[in-house]
Write an enzyme that holds these catalytic residues in place. Structure first.
Site, PDB file in Angstrom:
ATOM      1  N   GLU A 295       0.923  -1.222   0.066  1.00  0.00           N
ATOM      2  CA  GLU A 295       0.012   0.163  -0.225  1.00  0.00           C
ATOM      3  C   GLU A 295       0.951   1.231  -0.063  1.00  0.00           C
ATOM      4  O   GLU A 295       1.562   1.509   0.976  1.00  0.00           O
ATOM      5  CB  GLU A 295      -0.893  -0.200   1.253  1.00  0.00           C
ATOM      6  CG  GLU A 295      -1.991   0.930   1.361  1.00  0.00           C
ATOM      7  CD  GLU A 295      -2.688   1.353   0.085  1.00  0.00           C
ATOM      8  OE1 GLU A 295      -3.132   0.293  -0.425  1.00  0.00           O
ATOM      9  OE2 GLU A 295      -2.801   2.516  -0.576  1.00  0.00           O
TER      10      GLU A 295
ATOM     11  N   CYS B 193       4.967  -2.332  -8.107  1.00  0.00           N
ATOM     12  CA  CYS B 193       3.489  -2.115  -8.007  1.00  0.00           C
ATOM     13  C   CYS B 193       3.510  -0.661  -6.941  1.00  0.00           C
ATOM     14  O   CYS B 193       3.600   0.410  -7.259  1.00  0.00           O
ATOM     15  CB  CYS B 193       3.011  -3.305  -7.435  1.00  0.00           C
ATOM     16  SG  CYS B 193       0.956  -3.289  -7.735  1.00  0.00           S
TER      17      CYS B 193
ATOM     18  N   ARG C 272      -4.178  -5.355  -8.232  1.00  0.00           N
ATOM     19  CA  ARG C 272      -4.683  -3.767  -7.999  1.00  0.00           C
ATOM     20  C   ARG C 272      -3.837  -2.879  -8.540  1.00  0.00           C
ATOM     21  O   ARG C 272      -3.242  -2.001  -7.801  1.00  0.00           O
ATOM     22  CB  ARG C 272      -5.181  -3.579  -6.586  1.00  0.00           C
ATOM     23  CG  ARG C 272      -6.114  -4.396  -6.115  1.00  0.00           C
ATOM     24  CD  ARG C 272      -6.336  -3.973  -4.611  1.00  0.00           C
ATOM     25  NE  ARG C 272      -5.386  -4.320  -3.726  1.00  0.00           N
ATOM     26  CZ  ARG C 272      -5.064  -5.513  -3.038  1.00  0.00           C
ATOM     27  NH1 ARG C 272      -5.687  -6.394  -3.469  1.00  0.00           N
ATOM     28  NH2 ARG C 272      -4.187  -5.547  -2.348  1.00  0.00           N
TER      29      ARG C 272
ATOM     30  N   HIS D  74       4.124  -8.163 -10.730  1.00  0.00           N
ATOM     31  CA  HIS D  74       4.930  -8.836  -9.528  1.00  0.00           C
ATOM     32  C   HIS D  74       5.846  -9.776  -9.971  1.00  0.00           C
ATOM     33  O   HIS D  74       5.724 -10.895  -9.873  1.00  0.00           O
ATOM     34  CB  HIS D  74       3.991  -9.283  -8.469  1.00  0.00           C
ATOM     35  CG  HIS D  74       3.058  -8.343  -7.977  1.00  0.00           C
ATOM     36  ND1 HIS D  74       3.485  -7.758  -6.734  1.00  0.00           N
ATOM     37  CD2 HIS D  74       2.110  -7.543  -8.217  1.00  0.00           C
ATOM     38  CE1 HIS D  74       2.673  -6.892  -6.148  1.00  0.00           C
ATOM     39  NE2 HIS D  74       1.586  -6.611  -7.197  1.00  0.00           N
TER      40      HIS D  74
ATOM     41  N   GLU E 136       8.491 -10.794  -8.586  1.00  0.00           N
ATOM     42  CA  GLU E 136       8.838 -11.606  -7.524  1.00  0.00           C
ATOM     43  C   GLU E 136       7.905 -12.900  -7.399  1.00  0.00           C
ATOM     44  O   GLU E 136       8.613 -13.885  -6.746  1.00  0.00           O
ATOM     45  CB  GLU E 136       8.675 -10.875  -6.054  1.00  0.00           C
ATOM     46  CG  GLU E 136       7.233 -10.597  -5.582  1.00  0.00           C
ATOM     47  CD  GLU E 136       6.664  -9.488  -6.157  1.00  0.00           C
ATOM     48  OE1 GLU E 136       7.213  -8.979  -7.260  1.00  0.00           O
ATOM     49  OE2 GLU E 136       5.479  -8.968  -5.699  1.00  0.00           O
TER      50      GLU E 136
HETATM   51  N1  GLN Z   1      -2.882  -0.188  -5.245  1.00  0.00           N
HETATM   52  C1  GLN Z   1      -1.933  -0.067  -4.468  1.00  0.00           C
HETATM   53  C2  GLN Z   1      -1.578   1.173  -3.962  1.00  0.00           C
HETATM   54  O1  GLN Z   1      -2.056   2.058  -4.591  1.00  0.00           O
HETATM   55  C3  GLN Z   1      -0.767  -1.147  -5.024  1.00  0.00           C
HETATM   56  C4  GLN Z   1      -1.106  -2.441  -5.156  1.00  0.00           C
HETATM   57  C5  GLN Z   1      -0.003  -3.318  -4.885  1.00  0.00           C
HETATM   58  O2  GLN Z   1       0.989  -3.184  -4.636  1.00  0.00           O
HETATM   59  N2  GLN Z   1      -0.155  -4.889  -5.297  1.00  0.00           N
HETATM   60  O3  GLN Z   1      -0.565   1.250  -3.341  1.00  0.00           O
END
Ligand code: GLN
Length: 199
Positions: A53, A84, A141, A176, A178
């Site tokens: 996040e 991400c 996401r 991702h 990883e």
């Molecule tokens: N939606 C998350 C963000 O805005 C990112 C999602 C993720 O790292 N898998 O931080």
């Protein structure tokens, strides 16, 4: 690799999966450092910023007094591999958000850009790296990169859209890597930024 240390920003998110990917890529576990405080930032030779996040990671970097030191080290050339939420944290521009960001990577991102219905999916990602080719991209996401500054090179695309970029020694992916069984992109990152042969 002898005495090189690779940091994993370890406030939250999937940093453990990155640690395992680095191990699969041949990094000794003694070379991995979980970064949670200012002094950790000074002793790593590269840093992974995981998914998770981005707002929370930005807030904790500030709360623990690490934000400026990390930004300075990255600006001074610390190799960084971000995925991400990590990519969002590095980005210069985040559409519709004033959240804390390091702002060292000259891209614009849109968070959660694949829509709420599509929480996660996987789909082929085409890299420009001949030894790697196409990999299975897992998007969770995920953000989209909606603009690229000069000096930002595209390393991988999904449906002709950039999903992994490089600017100097900063590498960032919206998916991702990883989670790839043989960790090809972690291997490439290490070879490109940590094992440069002399001469
Ligand atoms: N939606 C998350 C963000 O805005 C990112 C999602 C993720 O790292 N898998 O931080």
């Amino acid at each position: 690799m002898n005495d090189l240390r690779i940091g994993l920003l370890a406030f939250q998110g999937d940093y453990e999966a990155h640690g395992k990917a680095l191990t699969r890529a041949g990094v000794a576990s003694s070379a991995l450092v979980e970064v949670r405080r200012l002094s950790d930032i000074e002793r790593v030779d590269a840093l992974i910023i995981p998914g998770g996040e981005s707002t929370v990671m930005g807030m904790l970097l500030e709360r623990f007094g690490m934000f400026e030191a990390l930004k300075t080290r990255i600006e001074d050339g610390l190799p960084v591999f971000a995925t991400c939420a990590g990519l969002i944290l590095l980005a210069k521009n985040i559409e519709g958000s004033d959240q804390t960001r390091l702002g060292v990577l000259d891209i614009t991102v849109r968070r959660n850009a694949y829509g709420r219905q599509i929480d996660s999916f996987h789909s082929p990602v085409r890299t420009t790296l001949p030894q790697i080719g196409i990999v299975d991209g897992v998007f969770i996401r995920a953000p989209k990169i909606t603009a690229l500054g000069e000096g930002v090179e595209v390393i991988a695309t999904h449906r002709d859209e950039p999903v992994m970029v490089r600017q100097g020694s900063i590498v960032a992916a919206t998916f991702h890597p990883e989670l790839l069984p043989d960790a090809p992109l972690h291997r490439w990152f290490i070879q490109s930024f940590l094992l440069k042969t002399q001469g």
